[in-house]
Design a protein around this motif. Structure first.
Motif, PDB file in Angstrom:
ATOM      1  N   ASP A   1      25.150  56.154  37.322  1.00 40.40           N
ATOM      2  CA  ASP A   1      24.311  55.588  36.271  1.00 40.40           C
ATOM      3  C   ASP A   1      24.753  56.104  34.911  1.00 40.40           C
ATOM      4  OD1 ASP A   1      22.616  54.163  38.018  1.00 40.40           O
ATOM      5  OD2 ASP A   1      21.444  55.974  38.402  1.00 40.40           O
ATOM      6  N   VAL A   2      24.510  55.291  33.895  1.00 38.49           N
ATOM      7  CA  VAL A   2      24.753  55.755  32.523  1.00 38.49           C
ATOM      8  C   VAL A   2      23.646  56.719  32.108  1.00 38.49           C
ATOM      9  CG1 VAL A   2      25.922  53.612  31.897  1.00 38.49           C
ATOM     10  CG2 VAL A   2      23.456  53.844  31.490  1.00 38.49           C
ATOM     11  N   GLN A   3      23.937  57.492  31.059  1.00 39.77           N
ATOM     12  CA  GLN A   3      22.938  58.384  30.477  1.00 39.77           C
ATOM     13  C   GLN A   3      22.683  57.963  29.040  1.00 39.77           C
ATOM     14  OE1 GLN A   3      21.329  60.760  32.276  1.00 39.77           O
ATOM     15  NE2 GLN A   3      22.510  59.930  34.001  1.00 39.77           N
ATOM     16  N   PRO A   4      21.419  57.774  28.651  1.00 42.78           N
ATOM     17  CA  PRO A   4      21.143  57.350  27.279  1.00 42.78           C
ATOM     18  C   PRO A   4      21.406  58.469  26.279  1.00 42.78           C
ATOM     19  CG  PRO A   4      19.094  57.784  28.452  1.00 42.78           C
ATOM     20  CD  PRO A   4      20.194  57.918  29.452  1.00 42.78           C
ATOM     21  N   ASP A   5      21.817  58.080  25.084  1.00 44.40           N
ATOM     22  CA  ASP A   5      22.023  59.028  23.995  1.00 44.40           C
ATOM     23  C   ASP A   5      21.761  58.276  22.694  1.00 44.40           C
ATOM     24  OD1 ASP A   5      22.566  61.327  22.628  1.00 44.40           O
ATOM     25  OD2 ASP A   5      24.595  61.589  23.412  1.00 44.40           O
ATOM     26  N   GLN A   6      21.667  59.008  21.622  1.00 43.73           N
ATOM     27  CA  GLN A   6      21.389  58.412  20.320  1.00 43.73           C
ATOM     28  C   GLN A   6      22.570  58.631  19.392  1.00 43.73           C
ATOM     29  OE1 GLN A   6      18.447  56.872  20.274  1.00 43.73           O
ATOM     30  NE2 GLN A   6      18.642  55.978  18.230  1.00 43.73           N
ATOM     31  N   VAL A   7      23.067  57.553  18.791  1.00 48.87           N
ATOM     32  CA  VAL A   7      24.122  57.624  17.790  1.00 48.87           C
ATOM     33  C   VAL A   7      23.601  56.916  16.548  1.00 48.87           C
ATOM     34  CG1 VAL A   7      26.474  56.987  17.185  1.00 48.87           C
ATOM     35  CG2 VAL A   7      25.957  57.696  19.526  1.00 48.87           C
ATOM     36  N   GLY A   8      23.257  57.697  15.528  1.00 53.03           N
ATOM     37  CA  GLY A   8      22.641  57.101  14.342  1.00 53.03           C
ATOM     38  C   GLY A   8      21.373  56.368  14.746  1.00 53.03           C
ATOM     39  N   PRO A   9      21.187  55.107  14.306  1.00 57.39           N
ATOM     40  CA  PRO A   9      19.977  54.360  14.647  1.00 57.39           C
ATOM     41  C   PRO A   9      20.055  53.639  15.988  1.00 57.39           C
ATOM     42  CG  PRO A   9      21.318  53.070  13.147  1.00 57.39           C
ATOM     43  CD  PRO A   9      22.046  54.378  13.344  1.00 57.39           C
ATOM     44  N   PHE A  10      21.131  53.846  16.738  1.00 62.22           N
ATOM     45  CA  PHE A  10      21.363  53.071  17.957  1.00 62.22           C
ATOM     46  C   PHE A  10      21.238  53.936  19.209  1.00 62.22           C
ATOM     47  CE2 PHE A  10      23.993  51.026  14.649  1.00 62.22           C
ATOM     48  CZ  PHE A  10      23.365  49.780  14.632  1.00 62.22           C
ATOM     49  N   THR A  11      20.575  53.391  20.219  1.00 58.59           N
ATOM     50  CA  THR A  11      20.540  54.018  21.540  1.00 58.59           C
ATOM     51  C   THR A  11      21.709  53.482  22.341  1.00 58.59           C
ATOM     52  OG1 THR A  11      18.134  54.214  21.491  1.00 58.59           O
ATOM     53  CG2 THR A  11      19.196  54.356  23.644  1.00 58.59           C
ATOM     54  N   ILE A  12      22.576  54.380  22.774  1.00 54.68           N
ATOM     55  CA  ILE A  12      23.767  53.976  23.514  1.00 54.68           C
ATOM     56  C   ILE A  12      23.653  54.448  24.965  1.00 54.68           C
ATOM     57  CG2 ILE A  12      25.225  53.895  21.468  1.00 54.68           C
ATOM     58  CD1 ILE A  12      25.726  56.767  23.858  1.00 54.68           C
ATOM     59  N   ALA A  13      24.531  53.910  25.810  1.00 58.89           N
ATOM     60  CA  ALA A  13      24.594  54.294  27.212  1.00 58.89           C
ATOM     61  C   ALA A  13      25.924  54.994  27.456  1.00 58.89           C
ATOM     62  CB  ALA A  13      24.471  53.060  28.104  1.00 58.89           C
ATOM     63  N   ARG A  14      25.878  56.244  27.870  1.00 55.10           N
ATOM     64  CA  ARG A  14      27.111  57.013  28.099  1.00 55.10           C
ATOM     65  C   ARG A  14      27.521  56.874  29.561  1.00 55.10           C
ATOM     66  NH1 ARG A  14      27.399  61.963  24.649  1.00 55.10           N
ATOM     67  NH2 ARG A  14      28.066  60.245  23.294  1.00 55.10           N
ATOM     68  N   ALA A  15      28.660  56.225  29.794  1.00 52.55           N
ATOM     69  CA  ALA A  15      29.146  56.001  31.151  1.00 52.55           C
ATOM     70  C   ALA A  15      30.071  57.112  31.627  1.00 52.55           C
ATOM     71  CB  ALA A  15      29.873  54.663  31.222  1.00 52.55           C
ATOM     72  N   VAL A  16      30.856  57.684  30.717  1.00 53.67           N
ATOM     73  CA  VAL A  16      31.763  58.802  30.983  1.00 53.67           C
ATOM     74  C   VAL A  16      31.683  59.731  29.783  1.00 53.67           C
ATOM     75  CG1 VAL A  16      34.173  59.488  31.364  1.00 53.67           C
ATOM     76  CG2 VAL A  16      33.348  57.336  32.350  1.00 53.67           C
ATOM     77  N   PRO A  17      31.559  61.054  30.006  1.00 59.48           N
ATOM     78  CA  PRO A  17      31.513  61.734  31.293  1.00 59.48           C
ATOM     79  C   PRO A  17      30.137  61.616  31.942  1.00 59.48           C
ATOM     80  CG  PRO A  17      31.262  63.325  29.521  1.00 59.48           C
ATOM     81  CD  PRO A  17      31.518  61.998  28.870  1.00 59.48           C
ATOM     82  N   ASN A  18      30.103  61.962  33.238  1.00 62.31           N
ATOM     83  CA  ASN A  18      28.829  62.035  33.947  1.00 62.31           C
ATOM     84  C   ASN A  18      28.869  63.249  34.866  1.00 62.31           C
ATOM     85  OD1 ASN A  18      30.090  61.133  36.505  1.00 62.31           O
ATOM     86  ND2 ASN A  18      30.263  59.150  35.452  1.00 62.31           N
ATOM     87  N   ALA A  19      27.867  63.398  35.700  1.00 67.68           N
ATOM     88  CA  ALA A  19      27.756  64.612  36.517  1.00 67.68           C
ATOM     89  C   ALA A  19      28.948  64.818  37.434  1.00 67.68           C
ATOM     90  CB  ALA A  19      26.467  64.560  37.339  1.00 67.68           C
ATOM     91  N   ALA A  20      29.619  63.720  37.821  1.00 66.06           N
ATOM     92  CA  ALA A  20      30.717  63.828  38.780  1.00 66.06           C
ATOM     93  C   ALA A  20      32.092  63.603  38.170  1.00 66.06           C
ATOM     94  CB  ALA A  20      30.506  62.833  39.921  1.00 66.06           C
TER      95      ALA A  20
END
Length: 293
Positions: free
Chosen positions: A9-28
């Motif tokens: 799964d992606v992990q949400p993060d905030q970049v400026g005013p935008f919510t992004i989905a971080r696909a890499v890196p992840n737990a594995a």
């Protein structure tokens, strides 16, 4: 045929005013070949006047990596401390080799700020071999029409070469560790077989829709890693809408890695020196040309 070894799964993060989905890196997965980050900005409707004019507050440094941005919808503007600047529209990419240090700013261009519209984009970070980290910074925008598009054998799919090479077609951008990024689009309920390079690490990402990859069901907003064995995958689109898939990877870099924020070097001592030089102003300043402000 290459098989799916894991999906994440992606992990949400905030970049400026935008919510992004971080696909890499992840737990594995920390790296896919030299690729160390994939951020996805899902389709985001921007209202007229919602985004303020750029004031330089988002400008930030990089060192030791390549940043690579792909705009699927909308547009992005860029300016940096080497004098590099440009606007990339839908379908285009921008490649920036941070090398031995750069300050850059990515902005919503004036037309999109003033008139509104949809922005949908991706950003990759690609590690550089040690010898290339010492090279001068560079910036290169590539419009959509300059990127090769290869028809796949099914006749209902094509592959766009954003970076690297596919079937003899090469994007006009330098690579350092056989890195590649491909955008595969498959029409409604269609399928496609994609040949994959031997000896390279390969992963993929589904930004918007579900798919079946090498017989494995994968949900939207998930990344997946492919096995080393095999030389192709088959992707099935179960939807009535076109399917987008990103495939990416490359050759692992054997150098040690030291990371601190936007700086990626080989030792902690190099990072300490890099921050000292940045704070001393040695990465330069951005002069914003009118066309990107």
């Amino acid at each position: 045929m290459k098989q799916i070894t894991s999906q994440h799964d992606v992990q949400p993060d905030q970049v400026g005013p935008f919510t992004i989905a971080r696909a890499v890196p992840n737990a594995a997965v920390q790296f896919v070949g030299p690729i160390m980050l994939l951020d996805h900005l899902p389709p985001r409707d921007i209202a007229p006047g919602e985004i303020p004019n750029p004031d330089g507050s988002f400008a930030h440094p990089h060192l030791g990596i390549v940043t690579f941005t792909y705009v699927l919808e909308g547009a992005l503007a860029h300016a940096d401390s080497t004098g590099g600047h440009g606007i990339i529209d839908a379908g285009g990419v921008q490649w920036m080799k941070a090398g031995n240090g750069i300050v850059h700013d990515e902005m919503i261009p004036a037309d999109l700020r003033q008139n509104g519209g949809t922005l949908h984009s991706f950003q990759f970070w690609i590690n550089l071999p040690a010898k290339n980290k010492a090279e001068p910074a560079e910036y290169l925008p590539i419009p959509a029409e300059d990127l090769p598009v290869v028809a796949l054998p099914s006749g209902r799919a094509h592959l766009k070469v954003l970076l690297g090479t596919y079937d003899g077609y090469t994007a006009p951008i330098s690579t350092f560790a056989e890195e590649f990024i491909w955008h595969v689009r498959i029409e409604s309920t269609g399928s496609a077989k994609v040949d994959l390079p031997k000896g390279l690490h390969v992963a993929g990402f589904l930004p918007v829709q579900d798919a079946v990859v090498s017989g494995t069901q994968i949900s939207a907003q998930r990344s997946f890693v492919l096995s080393e064995e095999g030389t192709e995958i088959e992707i099935l689109n179960p939807s009535a809408d076109p399917l987008d898939v990103l495939l990416f990877g490359g050759k692992p870099i054997a150098d040690p890695v030291a990371i601190r924020g936007p700086f990626v070097m080989n030792t902690e001592a190099e990072l300490t020196e890099a921050f000292r030089e940045y704070r001393a102003g040695n990465y330069g300043q951005i002069t914003y040309p009118p066309e990107v402000a």
